[in-house]
Motif scaffolding. Sequence first.
Motif, short mmCIF file in Angstrom:
data_model
loop_
_atom_site.label_atom_id
_atom_site.label_comp_id
_atom_site.label_asym_id
_atom_site.label_seq_id
_atom_site.Cartn_x
_atom_site.Cartn_y
_atom_site.Cartn_z
N LEU A 129 36.26 17.10 65.21
CA LEU A 129 37.14 16.01 64.83
C LEU A 129 38.46 16.18 65.55
CD1 LEU A 129 39.44 17.20 62.68
CD2 LEU A 129 37.53 17.07 61.10
N THR A 130 39.22 15.12 65.59
CA THR A 130 40.56 15.21 66.14
C THR A 130 41.55 14.82 65.05
OG1 THR A 130 40.58 12.95 67.01
CG2 THR A 130 39.81 14.69 68.50
N CYS A 131 42.75 15.33 65.18
CA CYS A 131 43.80 14.96 64.25
C CYS A 131 45.13 14.87 65.00
CB CYS A 131 43.89 15.92 63.07
SG CYS A 131 44.27 17.63 63.47
N ARG A 132 46.03 14.14 64.40
CA ARG A 132 47.36 13.93 64.95
C ARG A 132 48.27 15.07 64.56
NH1 ARG A 132 50.10 8.68 62.64
NH2 ARG A 132 48.27 7.75 63.59
N GLY A 133 48.93 15.66 65.54
CA GLY A 133 49.88 16.73 65.27
C GLY A 133 51.10 16.23 64.52
N GLY A 134 51.86 17.15 64.00
CA GLY A 134 53.11 16.81 63.34
C GLY A 134 52.99 16.50 61.86
N GLU A 138 46.13 20.09 60.99
CA GLU A 138 45.36 21.20 61.55
C GLU A 138 45.35 22.40 60.59
OE1 GLU A 138 49.40 21.47 63.73
OE2 GLU A 138 48.23 19.96 62.66
N THR A 139 46.40 22.57 59.82
CA THR A 139 46.43 23.63 58.82
C THR A 139 45.45 23.32 57.69
OG1 THR A 139 48.73 24.11 59.34
CG2 THR A 139 47.91 24.90 57.21
N PHE A 140 45.43 22.07 57.25
CA PHE A 140 44.48 21.68 56.21
C PHE A 140 43.05 21.86 56.69
CE2 PHE A 140 41.63 18.35 54.61
CZ PHE A 140 41.49 18.81 53.31
N TYR A 141 42.74 21.32 57.86
CA TYR A 141 41.37 21.46 58.38
C TYR A 141 41.01 22.93 58.58
CZ TYR A 141 41.04 16.41 59.01
OH TYR A 141 40.99 15.06 58.79
N GLY A 142 41.97 23.73 59.03
CA GLY A 142 41.74 25.16 59.19
C GLY A 142 41.39 25.82 57.87
N SER A 143 42.04 25.39 56.80
CA SER A 143 41.74 25.97 55.48
C SER A 143 40.36 25.55 54.98
CB SER A 143 42.82 25.56 54.46
OG SER A 143 42.69 24.20 54.10
N ARG A 147 38.33 25.26 63.14
CA ARG A 147 39.27 26.00 63.99
C ARG A 147 39.70 25.11 65.14
NH1 ARG A 147 36.38 28.36 68.50
NH2 ARG A 147 34.16 28.16 68.11
N GLU A 148 40.94 25.29 65.53
CA GLU A 148 41.47 24.50 66.64
C GLU A 148 40.84 24.98 67.94
OE1 GLU A 148 45.68 23.73 68.93
OE2 GLU A 148 45.76 24.02 66.75
N ILE A 167 44.87 16.98 68.53
CA ILE A 167 44.31 18.30 68.27
C ILE A 167 42.82 18.17 67.98
CG2 ILE A 167 44.45 20.34 66.80
CD1 ILE A 167 47.37 19.32 66.14
N THR A 168 42.01 18.94 68.67
CA THR A 168 40.57 18.96 68.44
C THR A 168 40.22 20.18 67.59
OG1 THR A 168 40.16 17.87 70.56
CG2 THR A 168 38.29 18.99 69.52
N MET A 169 39.46 19.93 66.53
CA MET A 169 39.04 20.96 65.59
C MET A 169 37.51 21.03 65.59
SD MET A 169 42.11 21.79 64.26
CE MET A 169 41.71 22.76 62.83
#
Length: 174
Positions: A129-134, A138-143, A147-148, A167-169
């Motif tokens: 998946l991708t997400c918008r930085g800022g 990415e911290t939520f998906y990481g939890s 992984r980025e 950001i690609t996760m």
Amino acid sequence: MPLTFTLDPAVTPALRDGILDLWTDVSNAGGSVGFVAPVTPEEIRPELVKHLAAMAEGRTRLLVGHDEAGNVAATAFFSFNTHRLMKHWVWLYTVMVHPKHQGQGYGRDLLAAAADAARGFDGTAAIRLTCRGGQGLETFYGSCGYREVGRVPGAIRVAPGDDRDDITMLLTLA
């Protein structure tokens, strides 16, 4: 109350309208789902129609979460790769939880239900998946086990002078 998740629900007018309302509310609450607030349902409708057409063609599948009142409270769309060397992973996009339900663990529940669904897709070994930085996404998906694996600085222009990273996760399915 937990959400009730359904993969590949029948697309009824109520479901279509529920997704449109969800998408509008998430966008207007600052969610990064392809639009920038303020946005109207009429602005989002053409994008939803594209999603529904891809579902009808079998290129996309929908996971929807309903709340205890039966309202659409969460969605995630799966998109399948057509390239023969990339069929072992799927894209997850338009991942949304209604703002009134945020902070209750429903985002984690949605991602867990998405991973469970993807495990049932023949030969699927990972979700991207991708997400918008800022926004800390990415911290939520990481939890949630993602992984980025890539980042394009400034690829998303939210407004003049407000460029965000794309950001690609990746979640490897076990």
